[in-house]
Design an enzyme around this catalytic site. Structure first.
Site, PDB file in Angstrom:
ATOM      1  N   LYS A 278       9.904  25.767  83.912  1.00 49.31           N
ATOM      2  CA  LYS A 278      10.623  24.964  84.911  1.00 49.31           C
ATOM      3  C   LYS A 278      11.466  25.829  85.843  1.00 49.31           C
ATOM      4  CE  LYS A 278      10.506  20.552  82.570  1.00 49.31           C
ATOM      5  NZ  LYS A 278      11.246  19.440  81.955  1.00 49.31           N
ATOM      6  N   ARG A 313       7.975  21.419  73.841  1.00 51.03           N
ATOM      7  CA  ARG A 313       6.856  21.134  74.745  1.00 51.03           C
ATOM      8  C   ARG A 313       6.582  22.401  75.561  1.00 51.03           C
ATOM      9  NH1 ARG A 313       5.912  18.761  79.934  1.00 51.03           N
ATOM     10  NH2 ARG A 313       4.127  17.328  79.916  1.00 51.03           N
TER      11      ARG A 313
END
Length: 331
Positions: A278, A313
């Site tokens: 991210k 994740r």
């Protein structure tokens, strides 16, 4: 009033230490007491309200037959042309199936299949197109692996198609606020779910996110949605929570959540952490290339695991699994 366990590890435990979420490797003797508008205080375990102590210490039930007493890896499989990191890589059923096979071989126990990008600024994908992207992929994966398959969707019709194709977990980035039919569907089918926090929607979430207190605001939202799901008939032990790193949050919001993520054990549910590749990783790690962010992603994942996060994740499954094995060994 909220209580965040100050998590520790190691075989040498002082008297009065209690396990975190039933874990044998993580424990705490004190918690940080948080209240809106008041300074934080550190209190010993015996001073915790009974409800909080129970939620923080009791073992977590297995979710979708996955053992929540040890870390699990959720591999990311985006069947989309425009996801922020891997869009277009798994556009064919064959490519998605091969990627899923590799993830399972490398240590993923969950495969999270998505057909709608939720990157900042992403456009809405119609339901029939999302089903067209995901259903054949789920069918192909189900035909050759027993790994848990998760459908990453906000829409009830997509979840139903995925469920029929073999998915066993519904991961809603909107926290069951987008489609009013999705929560009742999950309750009716007793489907395990992941409730994520998102401020706004993917198209606008990063425009100007604001909170009164990001940590407590996210906690309250997740608690409210858990209560709603339970009221509809879904069992508490079927629910996973995700604070939604990067979804309607500034860098400082994200860091505040990551530093204090153990607070969410107070919800009595397993915690999922999704930080893989991210913007936060790129900004702090000074890495503009999204596919070169595995080291930073793993560093944040291990920090989360040290606070008791149960599910990571990840895009880079093999590298994450290797790091987890070493992390466990040295502890």
């Amino acid at each position: 009033m909220y209580f965040r366990p100050l998590v520790q590890h190691g075989p040498a435990r002082p008297n009065g230490a209690v396990p975190l979420a039933g874990r044998q490797d993580l424990w705490f003797t004190h918690a940080e007491q948080l209240q809106r508008g008041k300074p934080a205080q550190v209190v010993p375990v015996p001073d915790l309200p009974s409800g909080w102590q129970d939620r923080l210490t009791r073992p977590r039930a297995s979710v979708a037959a996955l053992d929540m007493s040890q870390p699990q890896i959720m591999g990311i499989l985006n069947a989309t042309p425009d996801s922020f990191s891997d869009g277009g890589l798994h556009n064919s059923v064959e490519a998605a199936r091969d990627a899923a096979r590799n993830m399972v071989q490398n240590g993923a126990s969950i495969l999270d299949v998505g057909g709608e990008s939720t990157r900042p600024g992403a456009d809405f994908v119609p339901e029939d197109e999302e089903i067209r992207r995901t259903r054949p992929v789920i069918e192909a994966i189900r035909a050759e692996t027993e790994a848990v398959i998760s459908i990453d969707t906000r829409k009830a019709s997509v979840a139903q198609a995925a469920f029929e194709a073999g998915a066993g977990l519904i991961n809603d980035v909107s926290g069951f606020t987008f489609d009013p039919q999705l929560a009742p569907f999950c309750a009716e089918h007793d489907a395990p779910v992941c409730v994520m926090h998102l401020q706004g929607d993917p198209a606008t979430m990063q425009d100007d996110p604001r909170y009164e207190d990001v940590l407590l605001d996210v906690y309250d939202f997740l608690a409210q949605q858990i209560e709603r799901l339970i009221a509809l008939g879904l069992k508490h032990e079927r629910i996973i929570v995700d604070p939604g790193i990067g979804f309607g949050k500034t860098q400082e919001h994200n860091l505040e959540l990551l530093r204090n993520i153990s607070l969410f054990h107070g919800l009595g549910c397993p915690i999922l952490l999704g930080v893989s590749r991210k913007g936060l990783i790129g900004q702090i790690g000074k890495e503009p290339r999204k596919d070169a962010r595995a080291p930073g992603s793993i560093a944040v994942a291990l920090a989360g695991l040290s606070q008791g996060v149960q599910i990571i994740r990840a895009h880079d499954v093999a590298e994450t699994a290797q790091a987890l094995r070493l992390w466990a060994a040295v502890r």
